[in-house]
Design a protein around this motif. Sequence first.
Motif, PDB file in Angstrom:
ATOM      1  N   PHE A  70       0.802  -1.261  -0.166  1.00  9.63           N
ATOM      2  CA  PHE A  70       0.019   0.110   0.085  1.00  9.63           C
ATOM      3  C   PHE A  70       0.895   1.304   0.035  1.00  9.63           C
ATOM      4  O   PHE A  70       1.676   1.336   0.759  1.00  9.63           O
ATOM      5  CB  PHE A  70      -0.868  -0.026   1.119  1.00  9.63           C
ATOM      6  N   ASP A  71       0.520   2.083  -0.979  1.00  5.29           N
ATOM      7  CA  ASP A  71       1.225   3.290  -1.035  1.00  5.29           C
ATOM      8  C   ASP A  71       0.343   4.633  -1.497  1.00  5.29           C
ATOM      9  O   ASP A  71      -0.306   4.637  -2.459  1.00  5.29           O
ATOM     10  CB  ASP A  71       2.421   3.503  -2.185  1.00  5.29           C
ATOM     11  N   SER A  72      -0.129   5.424  -0.455  1.00  6.73           N
ATOM     12  CA  SER A  72      -1.114   6.337  -0.594  1.00  6.73           C
ATOM     13  C   SER A  72      -0.802   7.438  -1.611  1.00  6.73           C
ATOM     14  O   SER A  72      -1.740   8.079  -2.227  1.00  6.73           O
ATOM     15  CB  SER A  72      -1.408   7.129   0.773  1.00  6.73           C
ATOM     16  N   ARG A  73       0.339   7.381  -2.039  1.00  2.17           N
ATOM     17  CA  ARG A  73       0.710   8.498  -3.127  1.00  2.17           C
ATOM     18  C   ARG A  73       0.759   7.822  -4.531  1.00  2.17           C
ATOM     19  O   ARG A  73       0.810   8.555  -5.459  1.00  2.17           O
ATOM     20  CB  ARG A  73       2.277   8.831  -2.802  1.00  2.17           C
ATOM     21  N   ALA A  74       0.534   6.437  -4.512  1.00  2.05           N
ATOM     22  CA  ALA A  74       0.445   5.932  -5.961  1.00  2.05           C
ATOM     23  C   ALA A  74      -0.861   6.116  -6.683  1.00  2.05           C
ATOM     24  O   ALA A  74      -1.817   6.565  -5.708  1.00  2.05           O
ATOM     25  CB  ALA A  74       0.789   4.489  -5.596  1.00  2.05           C
ATOM     26  N   GLU A  75      -0.739   6.071  -7.895  1.00  2.00           N
ATOM     27  CA  GLU A  75      -2.008   6.196  -8.924  1.00  2.00           C
ATOM     28  C   GLU A  75      -3.024   4.899  -8.025  1.00  2.00           C
ATOM     29  O   GLU A  75      -3.960   5.165  -8.243  1.00  2.00           O
ATOM     30  CB  GLU A  75      -1.643   6.035 -10.128  1.00  2.00           C
ATOM     31  N   ARG A  76      -2.405   3.866  -8.162  1.00  2.59           N
ATOM     32  CA  ARG A  76      -3.219   2.893  -7.394  1.00  2.59           C
ATOM     33  C   ARG A  76      -2.763   2.295  -6.022  1.00  2.59           C
ATOM     34  O   ARG A  76      -1.638   1.543  -5.922  1.00  2.59           O
ATOM     35  CB  ARG A  76      -3.066   1.353  -8.409  1.00  2.59           C
ATOM     36  N   PRO A  77      -3.303   2.925  -4.956  1.00  2.00           N
ATOM     37  CA  PRO A  77      -2.613   2.818  -3.740  1.00  2.00           C
ATOM     38  C   PRO A  77      -2.318   1.251  -3.374  1.00  2.00           C
ATOM     39  O   PRO A  77      -1.526   1.201  -2.545  1.00  2.00           O
ATOM     40  CB  PRO A  77      -3.741   3.555  -2.764  1.00  2.00           C
ATOM     41  N   ALA A  78      -3.507   0.460  -3.507  1.00  7.53           N
ATOM     42  CA  ALA A  78      -3.360  -0.839  -2.767  1.00  7.53           C
ATOM     43  C   ALA A  78      -2.910  -1.637  -4.084  1.00  7.53           C
ATOM     44  O   ALA A  78      -3.574  -1.642  -5.194  1.00  7.53           O
ATOM     45  CB  ALA A  78      -4.842  -1.399  -2.684  1.00  7.53           C
ATOM     46  N   LEU A  79      -2.068  -2.579  -3.818  1.00  2.16           N
ATOM     47  CA  LEU A  79      -1.443  -3.466  -4.832  1.00  2.16           C
ATOM     48  C   LEU A  79      -2.545  -4.315  -5.220  1.00  2.16           C
ATOM     49  O   LEU A  79      -2.743  -4.880  -6.318  1.00  2.16           O
ATOM     50  CB  LEU A  79      -0.117  -4.113  -4.348  1.00  2.16           C
ATOM     51  N   LEU A  80      -3.208  -5.014  -4.314  1.00  2.00           N
ATOM     52  CA  LEU A  80      -4.088  -5.916  -4.552  1.00  2.00           C
ATOM     53  C   LEU A  80      -5.371  -5.625  -4.296  1.00  2.00           C
ATOM     54  O   LEU A  80      -6.037  -5.101  -3.591  1.00  2.00           O
ATOM     55  CB  LEU A  80      -3.944  -7.088  -3.609  1.00  2.00           C
ATOM     56  N   ALA A  81      -6.402  -6.208  -5.180  1.00  2.00           N
ATOM     57  CA  ALA A  81      -7.813  -5.770  -5.213  1.00  2.00           C
ATOM     58  C   ALA A  81      -8.556  -7.303  -5.297  1.00  2.00           C
ATOM     59  O   ALA A  81      -7.875  -8.234  -5.766  1.00  2.00           O
ATOM     60  CB  ALA A  81      -8.012  -4.724  -6.399  1.00  2.00           C
ATOM     61  N   PRO A  82      -9.718  -7.061  -4.903  1.00  2.00           N
ATOM     62  CA  PRO A  82     -10.705  -8.455  -5.021  1.00  2.00           C
ATOM     63  C   PRO A  82     -10.699  -8.952  -6.338  1.00  2.00           C
ATOM     64  O   PRO A  82     -10.916  -8.258  -7.257  1.00  2.00           O
ATOM     65  CB  PRO A  82     -12.190  -7.730  -4.472  1.00  2.00           C
ATOM     66  N   GLY A  83     -10.605 -10.323  -6.594  1.00  2.00           N
ATOM     67  CA  GLY A  83     -10.336 -10.990  -7.605  1.00  2.00           C
ATOM     68  C   GLY A  83      -9.082 -11.248  -8.311  1.00  2.00           C
ATOM     69  O   GLY A  83      -8.687 -12.234  -9.243  1.00  2.00           O
ATOM     70  N   ASP A  84      -8.083 -10.491  -7.771  1.00  2.00           N
ATOM     71  CA  ASP A  84      -6.706 -10.696  -8.407  1.00  2.00           C
ATOM     72  C   ASP A  84      -6.221 -12.067  -7.927  1.00  2.00           C
ATOM     73  O   ASP A  84      -6.584 -12.616  -6.951  1.00  2.00           O
ATOM     74  CB  ASP A  84      -5.695  -9.794  -7.580  1.00  2.00           C
ATOM     75  N   ARG A  85      -5.418 -12.830  -8.756  1.00  2.00           N
ATOM     76  CA  ARG A  85      -4.803 -13.969  -8.382  1.00  2.00           C
ATOM     77  C   ARG A  85      -3.444 -13.808  -7.753  1.00  2.00           C
ATOM     78  O   ARG A  85      -2.624 -12.898  -8.456  1.00  2.00           O
ATOM     79  CB  ARG A  85      -4.591 -14.959  -9.682  1.00  2.00           C
ATOM     80  N   VAL A  86      -2.959 -14.403  -6.840  1.00  2.00           N
ATOM     81  CA  VAL A  86      -1.708 -14.296  -6.128  1.00  2.00           C
ATOM     82  C   VAL A  86      -0.785 -15.416  -5.915  1.00  2.00           C
ATOM     83  O   VAL A  86      -1.477 -16.563  -5.586  1.00  2.00           O
ATOM     84  CB  VAL A  86      -1.811 -13.416  -4.985  1.00  2.00           C
ATOM     85  N   ARG A  87       0.340 -15.363  -6.204  1.00  2.00           N
ATOM     86  CA  ARG A  87       1.338 -16.490  -5.903  1.00  2.00           C
ATOM     87  C   ARG A  87       2.365 -16.024  -4.993  1.00  2.00           C
ATOM     88  O   ARG A  87       2.888 -14.888  -5.188  1.00  2.00           O
ATOM     89  CB  ARG A  87       1.978 -17.364  -7.365  1.00  2.00           C
ATOM     90  N   PHE A  88       2.869 -16.857  -4.361  1.00  2.00           N
ATOM     91  CA  PHE A  88       4.196 -16.537  -3.589  1.00  2.00           C
ATOM     92  C   PHE A  88       5.289 -17.300  -4.051  1.00  2.00           C
ATOM     93  O   PHE A  88       5.047 -18.484  -4.345  1.00  2.00           O
ATOM     94  CB  PHE A  88       4.004 -16.924  -2.223  1.00  2.00           C
ATOM     95  N   ARG A  89       6.406 -16.797  -4.110  1.00  2.00           N
ATOM     96  CA  ARG A  89       7.895 -17.275  -4.685  1.00  2.00           C
ATOM     97  C   ARG A  89       8.815 -17.032  -3.534  1.00  2.00           C
ATOM     98  O   ARG A  89       9.139 -16.173  -2.874  1.00  2.00           O
ATOM     99  CB  ARG A  89       8.320 -16.684  -5.943  1.00  2.00           C
ATOM    100  N   ARG A  90       9.515 -18.340  -3.256  1.00  2.00           N
ATOM    101  CA  ARG A  90      10.624 -18.593  -1.953  1.00  2.00           C
ATOM    102  C   ARG A  90      11.689 -17.646  -2.865  1.00  2.00           C
ATOM    103  O   ARG A  90      12.127 -17.673  -4.058  1.00  2.00           O
ATOM    104  CB  ARG A  90      10.746 -19.885  -1.729  1.00  2.00           C
ATOM    105  N   THR A  91      12.374 -16.836  -1.785  1.00  2.00           N
ATOM    106  CA  THR A  91      13.630 -16.056  -2.188  1.00  2.00           C
ATOM    107  C   THR A  91      14.396 -16.354  -0.987  1.00  2.00           C
ATOM    108  O   THR A  91      14.038 -16.350   0.157  1.00  2.00           O
ATOM    109  CB  THR A  91      13.342 -14.460  -2.487  1.00  2.00           C
ATOM    110  N   ARG A  92      15.648 -16.058  -1.161  1.00  2.00           N
ATOM    111  CA  ARG A  92      16.812 -16.277   0.028  1.00  2.00           C
ATOM    112  C   ARG A  92      17.049 -14.837   0.389  1.00  2.00           C
ATOM    113  O   ARG A  92      17.118 -14.118  -0.317  1.00  2.00           O
ATOM    114  CB  ARG A  92      17.819 -17.019  -0.538  1.00  2.00           C
TER     115      ARG A  92
END
Length: 203
Positions: free
Chosen positions: A181-203
């Motif tokens: 979340f960035d209140s200054r961005a054009e789209r403040p919230a990265l995620l919105a209802p309906g979006d598909r999300v995957r997590f990737r492991r990083t070291r």
Amino acid sequence: MRWLPYGTDAVLVECESLSEMSAVRTTVIAARLPDVLEVVPGARTVLVVARPGSTALSEAREAVEAADLANPPGADPRAVELAVRYDGEDLQLVAETAGISADEVVELHTGAEYTVAFTGFAPGFAYLTGLPEPLRQSRLDTPRTKVPAGSVGLAGEFTGVYPRSSPGGWRLLGHTETVLFDSRAERPALLAPGDRVRFRRTR
């Protein structure tokens, strides 16, 4: 399902399940009613806001009642990938509760595809469904007074990411550097209802 007046220009649809809520939300959106101004999902509710003086609320109800909610309209969801360092304070607790190893917890968490069901709690906080059954665990008995921003956790049937530092009782698996979340961005919230999300492991 109950349709409850919510002021003069909105209705709150009370649903029996999370899946019914998602079906109602997608059906109303797919109807593309020009006078529907906003569709706000919750865990078991959908708020539909209409242009004052329009017939959009009755049109939305007609669309839902005519739909096959077991097979709601398809959508073209956004795909978001979040890189996570799996070093959370509760990773071992989650593994012990599930009766598996910590590596298997990570494999399960990264192997699933999640859907943003709704947002709430804090700006940018998305409740993601699709959590594998062994990882569906209760909240902590005693919530933490401060959870760092970017913490990836799970509770009940949901997984999610804390967009900012806040109190919280979810079991923490790891951390992402992605800004949710960035209140200054054009789209403040990265995620919105309906979006598909995957997590990737990083070291």
